[in-house]
Design a protein around this motif. Structure first.
Motif, PDB file in Angstrom:
ATOM      1  N   ILE A 150       0.941  -1.081  -0.071  1.00 43.83           N
ATOM      2  CA  ILE A 150      -0.002  -0.136   0.049  1.00 43.83           C
ATOM      3  C   ILE A 150       0.822   1.145   0.114  1.00 43.83           C
ATOM      4  CG2 ILE A 150      -1.825   1.422   1.054  1.00 43.83           C
ATOM      5  CD1 ILE A 150      -2.987  -1.376   2.311  1.00 43.83           C
ATOM      6  N   THR A 151       0.932   1.887  -1.151  1.00 49.54           N
ATOM      7  CA  THR A 151       1.631   3.185  -1.121  1.00 49.54           C
ATOM      8  C   THR A 151       0.894   4.451  -1.197  1.00 49.54           C
ATOM      9  OG1 THR A 151       3.323   2.068  -2.789  1.00 49.54           O
ATOM     10  CG2 THR A 151       3.272   4.460  -2.644  1.00 49.54           C
ATOM     11  N   ALA A 152       1.161   5.297  -0.232  1.00 48.79           N
ATOM     12  CA  ALA A 152       0.410   6.605  -0.100  1.00 48.79           C
ATOM     13  C   ALA A 152       1.226   7.693  -0.952  1.00 48.79           C
ATOM     14  CB  ALA A 152       0.378   7.095   1.027  1.00 48.79           C
ATOM     15  N   LEU A 153       0.430   8.188  -1.649  1.00 44.81           N
ATOM     16  CA  LEU A 153       1.028   9.450  -2.491  1.00 44.81           C
ATOM     17  C   LEU A 153       0.739  10.958  -1.692  1.00 44.81           C
ATOM     18  CD1 LEU A 153       2.605  10.563  -5.122  1.00 44.81           C
ATOM     19  CD2 LEU A 153       0.536  10.429  -6.298  1.00 44.81           C
ATOM     20  N   ILE A 154       1.526  11.577  -1.393  1.00 37.99           N
ATOM     21  CA  ILE A 154       1.036  12.730  -0.313  1.00 37.99           C
ATOM     22  C   ILE A 154       1.751  13.813  -0.982  1.00 37.99           C
ATOM     23  CG2 ILE A 154       0.751  11.454   1.807  1.00 37.99           C
ATOM     24  CD1 ILE A 154       3.243  12.706   2.975  1.00 37.99           C
ATOM     25  N   GLY A 160      -2.187  21.122  -4.641  1.00 37.78           N
ATOM     26  CA  GLY A 160      -1.641  21.604  -5.965  1.00 37.78           C
ATOM     27  C   GLY A 160      -0.199  20.945  -6.299  1.00 37.78           C
ATOM     28  N   ALA A 161       0.000  19.771  -5.517  1.00 42.56           N
ATOM     29  CA  ALA A 161       1.562  19.346  -5.607  1.00 42.56           C
ATOM     30  C   ALA A 161       1.670  18.485  -6.979  1.00 42.56           C
ATOM     31  CB  ALA A 161       1.841  18.269  -4.728  1.00 42.56           C
ATOM     32  N   GLY A 162       0.533  18.012  -7.517  1.00 43.72           N
ATOM     33  CA  GLY A 162       0.437  17.351  -8.935  1.00 43.72           C
ATOM     34  C   GLY A 162      -0.106  15.989  -8.872  1.00 43.72           C
ATOM     35  N   LYS A 163      -0.529  15.519  -7.484  1.00 51.23           N
ATOM     36  CA  LYS A 163      -0.673  14.152  -7.440  1.00 51.23           C
ATOM     37  C   LYS A 163      -1.918  13.603  -8.205  1.00 51.23           C
ATOM     38  CE  LYS A 163      -2.193  15.263  -2.848  1.00 51.23           C
ATOM     39  NZ  LYS A 163      -1.605  16.633  -3.095  1.00 51.23           N
ATOM     40  N   VAL A 219      -3.931   8.756  -3.006  1.00 52.88           N
ATOM     41  CA  VAL A 219      -3.684   9.834  -2.615  1.00 52.88           C
ATOM     42  C   VAL A 219      -4.224  10.342  -1.330  1.00 52.88           C
ATOM     43  CG1 VAL A 219      -3.976  12.340  -3.231  1.00 52.88           C
ATOM     44  CG2 VAL A 219      -3.246  10.733  -5.045  1.00 52.88           C
ATOM     45  N   GLU A 220      -3.928  10.872  -0.375  1.00 50.51           N
ATOM     46  CA  GLU A 220      -4.524  11.258   0.866  1.00 50.51           C
ATOM     47  C   GLU A 220      -3.650  12.561   1.592  1.00 50.51           C
ATOM     48  OE1 GLU A 220      -7.476   9.368   1.755  1.00 50.51           O
ATOM     49  OE2 GLU A 220      -7.162  11.399   3.019  1.00 50.51           O
ATOM     50  N   HIS A 221      -5.009  13.277   2.233  1.00 51.87           N
ATOM     51  CA  HIS A 221      -4.289  14.345   3.166  1.00 51.87           C
ATOM     52  C   HIS A 221      -4.250  14.005   4.592  1.00 51.87           C
ATOM     53  CE1 HIS A 221      -3.606  17.377   0.055  1.00 51.87           C
ATOM     54  NE2 HIS A 221      -4.806  16.889  -0.672  1.00 51.87           N
ATOM     55  N   ASP A 222      -5.140  13.007   4.682  1.00 49.37           N
ATOM     56  CA  ASP A 222      -5.321  12.518   6.191  1.00 49.37           C
ATOM     57  C   ASP A 222      -3.961  11.512   6.639  1.00 49.37           C
ATOM     58  OD1 ASP A 222      -5.983  11.147   8.762  1.00 49.37           O
ATOM     59  OD2 ASP A 222      -8.126  10.929   8.040  1.00 49.37           O
ATOM     60  N   VAL A 249       5.228   8.308  -0.889  1.00 48.55           N
ATOM     61  CA  VAL A 249       5.858   9.079  -1.799  1.00 48.55           C
ATOM     62  C   VAL A 249       5.410  10.503  -1.817  1.00 48.55           C
ATOM     63  CG1 VAL A 249       5.983   9.474  -4.238  1.00 48.55           C
ATOM     64  CG2 VAL A 249       5.908   6.984  -3.501  1.00 48.55           C
ATOM     65  N   VAL A 250       6.288  11.304  -1.659  1.00 43.11           N
ATOM     66  CA  VAL A 250       5.766  12.758  -1.483  1.00 43.11           C
ATOM     67  C   VAL A 250       6.104  13.393  -2.770  1.00 43.11           C
ATOM     68  CG1 VAL A 250       6.088  14.703   0.215  1.00 43.11           C
ATOM     69  CG2 VAL A 250       6.480  12.620   1.059  1.00 43.11           C
ATOM     70  N   MET A 251       5.171  14.264  -3.123  1.00 47.94           N
ATOM     71  CA  MET A 251       5.158  15.258  -4.158  1.00 47.94           C
ATOM     72  C   MET A 251       5.274  16.455  -3.758  1.00 47.94           C
ATOM     73  SD  MET A 251       3.116  13.618  -7.336  1.00 47.94           S
ATOM     74  CE  MET A 251       3.663  14.705  -8.785  1.00 47.94           C
ATOM     75  N   ALA A 252       5.788  17.579  -4.297  1.00 45.68           N
ATOM     76  CA  ALA A 252       5.767  19.076  -4.111  1.00 45.68           C
ATOM     77  C   ALA A 252       6.006  19.668  -5.495  1.00 45.68           C
ATOM     78  CB  ALA A 252       6.749  19.478  -3.061  1.00 45.68           C
ATOM     79  N   GLU A 253       5.367  20.389  -5.748  1.00 51.06           N
ATOM     80  CA  GLU A 253       5.455  21.215  -7.235  1.00 51.06           C
ATOM     81  C   GLU A 253       5.839  20.139  -8.192  1.00 51.06           C
ATOM     82  OE1 GLU A 253       8.347  24.341  -6.332  1.00 51.06           O
ATOM     83  OE2 GLU A 253       6.963  25.003  -4.896  1.00 51.06           O
ATOM     84  N   GLY A 254       5.090  19.240  -8.398  1.00 52.37           N
ATOM     85  CA  GLY A 254       5.429  18.491  -9.687  1.00 52.37           C
ATOM     86  C   GLY A 254       6.337  17.147  -9.297  1.00 52.37           C
TER      87      GLY A 254
END
Ligand SMILES: Nc1ncnc2c1ncn2[C@@H]1O[C@H](COP(=O)(O)OP(=O)(O)OP(=O)(O)O)[C@@H](O)[C@H]1O
Length: 342
Positions: A50-54, A58-61, A225-228, A240-245
């Motif tokens: 189970i992979t979370a993309l956080i 606006g990070a591009g998720k 994808v989750e904010h919680d 996995v963490v995204m920021a600005e794409g």
């Protein structure tokens, strides 16, 4: 049986190699106007984990989800799913190949019944082969098999009593469950969930969490994808963490949540606040208090967790603001509040 072997083949960090990747994306970019919404150099998603993309708003998720599942077209990039090159493959074919996704705002069809929605899932993603799915003559012998499969899934998701109800009559959380159940109609290998907890009443939260964990137990891979952050820490094997794409960090949840790049990425949303002095910290606290989606600084978020559970001065977090001691959740608003962009 739980696979406790290392997820990576060596070092952990943005773009690191996995022992058994199911999805591999390379140099995937998507621009809107002059802005790089997605600029992912390299990403591997580990199989049967189970992979979370956080990442901040606006990070591009979601855009990355849209690209990988064929709902949007990249400016450049390649990706392989189960060793098959699927860049440029349309969404319905991607789904048939075993890679399905749900949406931030559910795309269940309100004017169809719960069962009819499930039947649509059997053919592909929403909107595919509508006529074929709805008209018996065209549907032929697959009908019985599909209905049986739908019955099993609806029972599992506790929606069987509602199978003849219009999907529009379901609560936000039930719609999320229906969308997940429908996605499973194609017997997927990889399930991608875009904010599964958004709009879900706390009463259904545990049930959704259990369903997601079951997907893994049944051999599937989950990317969500989750904010919680409570949910992320609770069920993710990998974050996995995204920021600005870009991918700015990845690793096990307990390590990633303390990563400086992650903290910076989240605070980046509040870059106008000067953290260099105590006044800046106070201003940040006020901003975070007004930002309903922010989890930064909450004891539950883990992102600014400090050894021993202490918080830096001024960062008292949401729990102390609200008096709430349970897990932080973005899930207590019934209706979906955010439209998914095409
Ligand atoms: N169709 C579009 N047209 C123009 N800009 C877009 C479009 N879709 C996304 N964007 C922009 O691309 C960037 C990434 O958006 P995206 O929705 O992928 O972020 P996100 O990480 O999913 O955010 P959130 O957590 O708020 O859902 C944002 O700046 C967004 O405004």
């Amino acid at each position: 049986m739980t696979d406790s072997r290392d997820i990576t083949t060596g070092q952990t960090g943005p773009g690191c190699k996995k022992r058994d990747p199911i999805l591999v994306a390379e140099k995937v970019t998507r621009q809107f106007g002059g802005m790089n919404a997605v600029d992912v150099d390299y990403l591997e998603v580990p199989r049967n984990k189970i992979t979370a993309l956080i990442g901040p708003n606006g990070a591009g998720k979601t855009t990355l989800f849209n690209l990988l599942t064929g709902f949007d077209t990249p400016n450049s990039g390649q990706w392989r799913f189960d060793d098959r090159d699927i860049a440029g493959v349309p969404s319905y074919k991607v789904a048939r190949m075993g890679m399905v996704r749900t949406f931030q705002l559910t795309k269940v069809m309100g004017k169809l019944t719960v069962m009819e929605n499930m039947r649509l899932g059997a053919t592909a993603q929403p909107g595919e082969s509508l006529a074929r799915a709805l008209f018996k003559g065209l549907w032929g012998k697959r009908e019985k098999e599909i209905t049986e499969q739908a019955d099993v899934l609806l029972a599992k998701f506790k929606l069987d009593a509602k199978k003849d109800d219009y999907a529009a009559s379901l609560s936000g959380g039930q719609r999320k469950l229906l969308e997940m159940a429908r996605a499973l109609m194609v017997k997927p290998v990889l399930v991608m969930l875009d904010e599964p907890m958004a709009g879900v009443n706390p009463a259904l939260t545990q049930s959704l969490l259990d369903h997601i964990k079951n997907l893994k137990a049944e051999g599937m891979t989950v990317l969500f994808v989750e904010h919680d952050m409570h949910m992320v820490r609770h069920i993710a094997d990998w974050v996995v963490v995204m920021a600005e794409g870009k991918i700015v960090a990845e690793g096990p949840p307990e390590i990633v949540m303390k990563d400086k790049a992650v903290i910076d990425a989240y605070l980046g949303a509040h870059h106008d606040v000067d953290l260099g002095d105590s006044k800046g910290v106070e201003m940040l606290e006020v901003e975070l208090a007004q930002d309903e989606e922010s989890v930064v600084g909450t004891p539950d978020a883990g992102i600014l967790a400090h050894p021993g559970g202490s918080q830096p001065d001024g960062l008292h977090g949401e729990s102390s603001r609200t008096g709430q001691t349970g897990p932080a959740t973005t899930a207590d608003t019934a209706p979906d509040s955010k439209e998914t962009r095409p």
